[in-house]
Scaffold this active site. Structure first.
Site, short mmCIF file in Angstrom:
data_model
loop_
_atom_site.label_atom_id
_atom_site.label_comp_id
_atom_site.label_asym_id
_atom_site.label_seq_id
_atom_site.Cartn_x
_atom_site.Cartn_y
_atom_site.Cartn_z
N VAL A 171 -47.99 19.03 -44.63
CA VAL A 171 -47.99 18.74 -43.19
C VAL A 171 -46.60 18.95 -42.61
O VAL A 171 -46.44 19.53 -41.53
CB VAL A 171 -48.50 17.31 -42.91
CG1 VAL A 171 -48.40 16.98 -41.42
CG2 VAL A 171 -49.94 17.15 -43.37
N ASP A 172 -45.58 18.51 -43.33
CA ASP A 172 -44.20 18.77 -42.90
C ASP A 172 -43.93 20.28 -42.84
O ASP A 172 -43.32 20.77 -41.89
CB ASP A 172 -43.21 18.13 -43.87
CG ASP A 172 -42.93 16.68 -43.55
OD1 ASP A 172 -43.22 16.24 -42.43
OD2 ASP A 172 -42.41 15.97 -44.44
#
Length: 399
Positions: A171-172
């Site tokens: 997600v980062d």
């Protein structure tokens, strides 16, 4: 240091971000030629400098992975003198990126009104956990938590097993890539309007967007959100399979490919069998067909099967270790391992740049900086401070 002739040469980025999403974004901008000023707290710097082991010559490999092509300036932003220096750098910058909690910049005097008055040309990018509005806006964001909350983990793992996260902070990573994309769009808009704008991204929104087909399947049909292990919710055969000596991947995308796959496996009749002829039927009989494929593959080694499948155009591949993948001749051919000279490590190997430009090449020009490595250089060259003034800032613990 060689000057950049990349696509973003002449663009100045003031980087207040830390951890992964923001630093990945600014590294990409730096790879494309931007001058990235990484602003770090004097005590410790970016949190990831301490994330380890592993460390190399005292440097965290996590930090090294996402901070090349940057200059490091230490700056205590909690003090007015530090805020004044930041204001001077912002005035000369094109992009400002941060991933602070909501209200942090405002607390230091950098409100929307301040930017409107002092830096209307600036593209500002804010990365938060949950965005600037909504019931969760004030909460901090963490990749692992967002993988859980977004539903991503619920669709990863074996059908009867526990939900699983991705092997990296995906997600980062995706948020950083989206941030880079959005910043480039805002810079392009500035060519037309002469004005910058604020760009917002959040881990929450990125993680929901990453559901792509699974999310739309649920919204339109109320289903499609199960776990299939290494399989595909809408395609069969599309999974990991076991040959006589090793695991391998087969990724059939249509019925023509399936017919070719069946013929290679010694069962051309499968492509005329009503149970398997069409993908819809294969999805309904996933377990049966996967079992038959595993039985067929058991008669020979993975490399032999892969060679035959590739020869007829069936998508397939080995399941490599990281070492095997980075050691592939094709990895070298595509320059996906680069080297840079680091002041503490010496020759440092880094992952290469995945985007190639024909006329404005991306490049690795700087190794990831040591903490504050360029503080004096930036203060002198960009703000015109002399040695005495810089020494006083050090005594006052501003830098």
């Amino acid at each position: 240091m060689a000057a950049s002739n990349g696509a973003l040469a002449g663009i100045r980025v003031v980087d207040l971000s830390r951890i992964l999403a923001g630093p990945l974004c600014t590294m990409m901008l730096g790879d494309m030629g931007a001058d990235v000023l990484k602003i770090e707290p004097p005590t410790g710097g970016d949190d990831t400098r301490k994330w380890g082991p592993p460390f190399v010559a005292g440097e965290s490999t996590y930090f090294l992975s996402i901070n090349r092509n940057k200059r490091s300036l230490t700056l205590n932003l909690a003090l007015p003198a530090g805020q004044k220096i930041l204001a001077g750098l912002i005035a000369k910058g094109d992009v400002l990126i941060d991933n602070f909690k909501l209200g942090t910049l405002e607390k230091w005097g950098f409100s929307d009104a301040w930017f409107e008055t002092n830096a209307p040309h600036l593209v500002r990018c804010s990365i938060t956990g949950y965005g600037s509005s909504g019931p969760k806006a004030a909460l901090p964001g963490y990749d692992f938590v967002l993988q859980a909350e977004s539903g991503l983990m619920s669709i990863c793992g074996e059908p009867d097993g526990t939900p699983m996260k991705y092997g990296v902070a995906i997600v980062d990573v995706c948020t950083g890539m989206l941030a880079c994309n959005a910043i480039l769009a805002a810079l392009n808009s500035r060519h037309q309007t002469g004005r910058g704008q604020k760009v917002e991204l959040s881990l929450y929104e990125t993680s929901l967007a990453m559901l792509v087909g699974v999310g739309v399947s649920y919204l339109t049909t109320g289903g499609g959100d199960g776990r299939f292990g290494n399989g595909h919710g809408s395609l069969v055969p599309y999974a990991t399979y076991r040959a006589a000596d090793a695991m391998m991947v087969i990724a059939v995308g249509n019925d023509v490919q399936f017919a070719k796959c069946a013929a290679v496996l010694g069962h051309p009749e499968w492509s005329e069998d009503a149970r398997f002829k069409l993908n819809r039927a294969r999805v309904e009989r996933r377990a049966l067909l996967d079992g038959l494929i595993n039985e067929a593959l058991a008669h020979d080694k993975a490399d032999a099967w892969l060679a035959m499948l590739k020869a007829v155009g069936v998508p397939c591949g080995k399941i490599n270790s990281v070492a095997q993948a980075l050691g592939e001749p094709h990895t070298a051919a595509r320059r996906m391992v680069e080297t840079a000279q680091h002041p503490a490590i010496g020759e440092l190997k880094l992952l290469g740049i995945p985007f190639k430009f024909s006329d404005t090449p991306a490049s690795v020009r700087r190794a990831p900086p040591t903490l504050g490595q360029h503080t004096d250089e930036i203060l002198a060259q960009e703000l015109g401070l002399d040695a005495d003034a810089i020494a006083q800032l050090r005594r006052d613990k501003i830098v």
